[in-house]
Design a protein around this motif. Structure first.
Motif, PDB file in Angstrom:
ATOM      1  N   ASP A 185       0.864  -1.179   0.000  1.00 48.72           N
ATOM      2  CA  ASP A 185       0.000   0.000   0.000  1.00 48.72           C
ATOM      3  C   ASP A 185       0.904   1.234   0.000  1.00 48.72           C
ATOM      4  O   ASP A 185       1.717   1.430   0.913  1.00 48.72           O
ATOM      5  CB  ASP A 185      -0.893  -0.035   1.257  1.00 48.72           C
ATOM      6  CG  ASP A 185      -1.925   1.091   1.288  1.00 48.72           C
ATOM      7  OD1 ASP A 185      -1.641   2.183   0.775  1.00 48.72           O
ATOM      8  OD2 ASP A 185      -3.010   0.870   1.865  1.00 48.72           O
ATOM      9  N   SER A 209      -8.624   8.250  -2.723  1.00 54.49           N
ATOM     10  CA  SER A 209      -9.441   9.175  -1.914  1.00 54.49           C
ATOM     11  C   SER A 209      -8.561  10.187  -1.173  1.00 54.49           C
ATOM     12  O   SER A 209      -9.063  11.178  -0.658  1.00 54.49           O
ATOM     13  CB  SER A 209     -10.249   8.397  -0.885  1.00 54.49           C
ATOM     14  OG  SER A 209     -10.685   7.167  -1.397  1.00 54.49           O
ATOM     15  N   LYS A 210      -7.248   9.926  -1.097  1.00 55.45           N
ATOM     16  CA  LYS A 210      -6.354  10.797  -0.354  1.00 55.45           C
ATOM     17  C   LYS A 210      -5.746  11.825  -1.324  1.00 55.45           C
ATOM     18  O   LYS A 210      -6.471  12.613  -1.873  1.00 55.45           O
ATOM     19  CB  LYS A 210      -5.300   9.951   0.380  1.00 55.45           C
ATOM     20  CG  LYS A 210      -5.914   8.762   1.155  1.00 55.45           C
ATOM     21  CD  LYS A 210      -6.792   9.180   2.311  1.00 55.45           C
ATOM     22  CE  LYS A 210      -7.746   8.096   2.812  1.00 55.45           C
ATOM     23  NZ  LYS A 210      -7.183   6.837   3.222  1.00 55.45           N
TER      24      LYS A 210
HETATM   25  C1  LIG Z   1      -7.806   5.459   3.299  1.00 57.47           C
HETATM   26  C2  LIG Z   1      -6.848   4.351   3.146  1.00 57.47           C
HETATM   27  C3  LIG Z   1      -7.206   3.146   2.539  1.00 57.47           C
HETATM   28  C4  LIG Z   1      -8.623   2.859   2.108  1.00 57.47           C
HETATM   29  O1  LIG Z   1      -9.019   3.600   1.026  1.00 57.47           O
HETATM   30  P1  LIG Z   1     -10.547   3.991   0.733  1.00 57.47           P
HETATM   31  O2  LIG Z   1     -10.432   4.786  -0.505  1.00 57.47           O
HETATM   32  O3  LIG Z   1     -11.006   4.767   1.927  1.00 57.47           O
HETATM   33  O4  LIG Z   1     -11.314   2.728   0.553  1.00 57.47           O
HETATM   34  C5  LIG Z   1      -6.241   2.177   2.365  1.00 57.47           C
HETATM   35  N1  LIG Z   1      -4.981   2.362   2.792  1.00 57.47           N
HETATM   36  C6  LIG Z   1      -4.595   3.487   3.388  1.00 57.47           C
HETATM   37  C7  LIG Z   1      -3.185   3.640   3.838  1.00 57.47           C
HETATM   38  C8  LIG Z   1      -5.518   4.513   3.596  1.00 57.47           C
HETATM   39  O5  LIG Z   1      -5.135   5.634   4.220  1.00 57.47           O
END
Ligand SMILES: *Cc1c(COP(=O)(O)O)cnc(C)c1O
Length: 384
Positions: A185, A209-210
């Motif tokens: 990730d 989403s970030k």
């Molecule tokens: C937010 C997040 C996710 C999940 O993503 P979504 O778009 O909310 O499903 C996965 N890994 C990390 C490190 C995150 O911060």
């Protein structure tokens, strides 16, 4: 070079539908908000049906606006192919599912995102898959936890909440020597500051989403890897299970990505200033930000990453939950909430959960004037 990729990779340059010539061209990407594509004749439909992975048939499979994000992200991560999903969690779940069968074993970093741990450990148990959570900072511990059935090592570096760093190059080499697949990730560093595929990782996942979306107005997720791995995910997890991104979701993500290289250095610099302030503060016991020179992870972090983002955490000296909650309630610029990666500053206190160490406070340093944030922070810390 990455800056040009963020702005232009995957651009849809010709759009015959509207009869634009090569001279006049809309500057914004086209949004193909369509559920299906039609064909001039049955033969063309048949051809598309036989190769859905590569054709435009139905938007549960491919859609040109979605492909724009996929191509841009693949170019940035140095991967052959990418698949966009409706959320980060969907990209993670599909990637994990693509690696295991009944009876297989997963090694999952104990620092991984909550829902990644849930899929590996709780959900897949129903299908006879077992998991061992391991401290992935410790190479020896990882090697000792490998069994004959281990098919996947799931990593996240820096890890959730405490932002500890894992040695992705060493871990991927170890996994390869046992024929095990690795997923990492890469949400924290973004494709701008870290490229796990180049360190030997097999599949990279992101929550778009970030920072990729970057404006707190869209949810999305991406998996990137070799053509073979991503096509397998497309056929076996994406198309049948259907965590499909909406074309407008994809459109917002590609728009956000165009300014990632302008936003991220600001978040990075501001986070470093906040870390300096926290390191010197009498109410603070520990600061977690791997790209700060005072971090114990700094040397490894600087080898793997070219920069940091606006997400950091710190521990206050008190563990008095009530006192921490009252102090956090007094923030006036940091808004209270989950998530991060948008333009705004946010605070998430671990004390919001019923168990665990309440002294950890997570901050997202947004694009506001850093001085204003420091004053807010100083006022709140004085309450502890
Ligand atoms: C937010 C997040 C996710 C999940 O993503 P979504 O778009 O909310 O499903 C996965 N890994 C990390 C490190 C995150 O911060």
């Amino acid at each position: 070079m990455n800056n040009d990729k963020l702005i232009h990779a995957g651009d849809i340059l010709t759009d015959d539908t509207f009869g634009f010539s090569n001279i006049e061209r809309p500057v914004a990407a086209p949004l193909y908000q369509t559920s299906l594509f039609t064909f001039p004749d049955v033969a063309a439909l048949q051809q598309a049906l036989q190769n859905e992975t590569a054709s435009h048939l139905y938007s549960r499979g491919n859609n040109p606006t979605v492909e724009l994000v996929e191509q841009r992200t693949a170019a940035l991560e140095g991967g052959e192919q990418a698949k966009l999903f409706s959320s980060g969690v969907a990209a993670i779940a599909a990637s994990i599912l693509s690696c295991v069968e009944q009876g297989d074993h997963i090694l999952c970093s104990s620092d991984a995102y909550t829902w990644a741990r849930y899929i590996s450990g709780t959900y897949l148990k129903r299908f006879g898959v077992t998991v061992t959570y391991v401290n992935a900072e410790d190479l020896e511990a990882v090697e000792q936890a490998i069994t004959k059935k281990t098919r996947l090592i799931y990593l996240e570096s820096p890890g959730t909440l405490t932002l500890h760093v894992q040695n992705l190059r060493a871990l991927s080499a170890l996994a390869k020597s046992y024929g095990i697949t690795t997923i990492a990730d890469n949400t924290w560093a973004t494709p701008l500051y870290q490229n796990p595929l180049g360190l030997g990782i097999d599949i990279v996942v992101h929550s778009a989403s970030k920072y990729l979306g970057g404006h707190s107005d869209v949810i999305g997720g991406i998996a990137i890897g070799s053509k073979e791995r991503i096509e397998k995910i497309f056929k076996t997890e994406f198309l049948p299970i259907g965590h499909v991104p909406d074309p407008f979701q994809a459109w917002l993500i590609q728009r956000g990505m165009r300014t990632l290289h302008v936003r991220l250095p600001y978040h990075y610099q501001a986070a470093l200033e906040v870390c300096d302030f926290l390191h010197d503060h009498s109410k603070v016991a520990q600061v977690n930000y791997p790209m700060h020179p005072k971090s114990p992870w700094f040397s490894l972090a600087s080898e793997q990453m070219r920069g940091g983002c606006g997400l950091l955490s710190f521990r206050v000296k008190t563990t008095n939950r009530e006192k921490i909650v009252t102090a956090v309630d007094a923030f006036s610029h940091f808004r209270i909430g989950v998530s991060w990666g948008g333009y705004e500053s946010l605070v998430y206190p671990a004390a919001a959960a019923v168990d665990g160490d309440p002294s950890i406070i997570r901050l997202h340093i947004g694009l506001e004037a850093t001085q204003t944030l420091l004053e807010d922070l100083d006022r709140v810390l004085s309450l502890l």
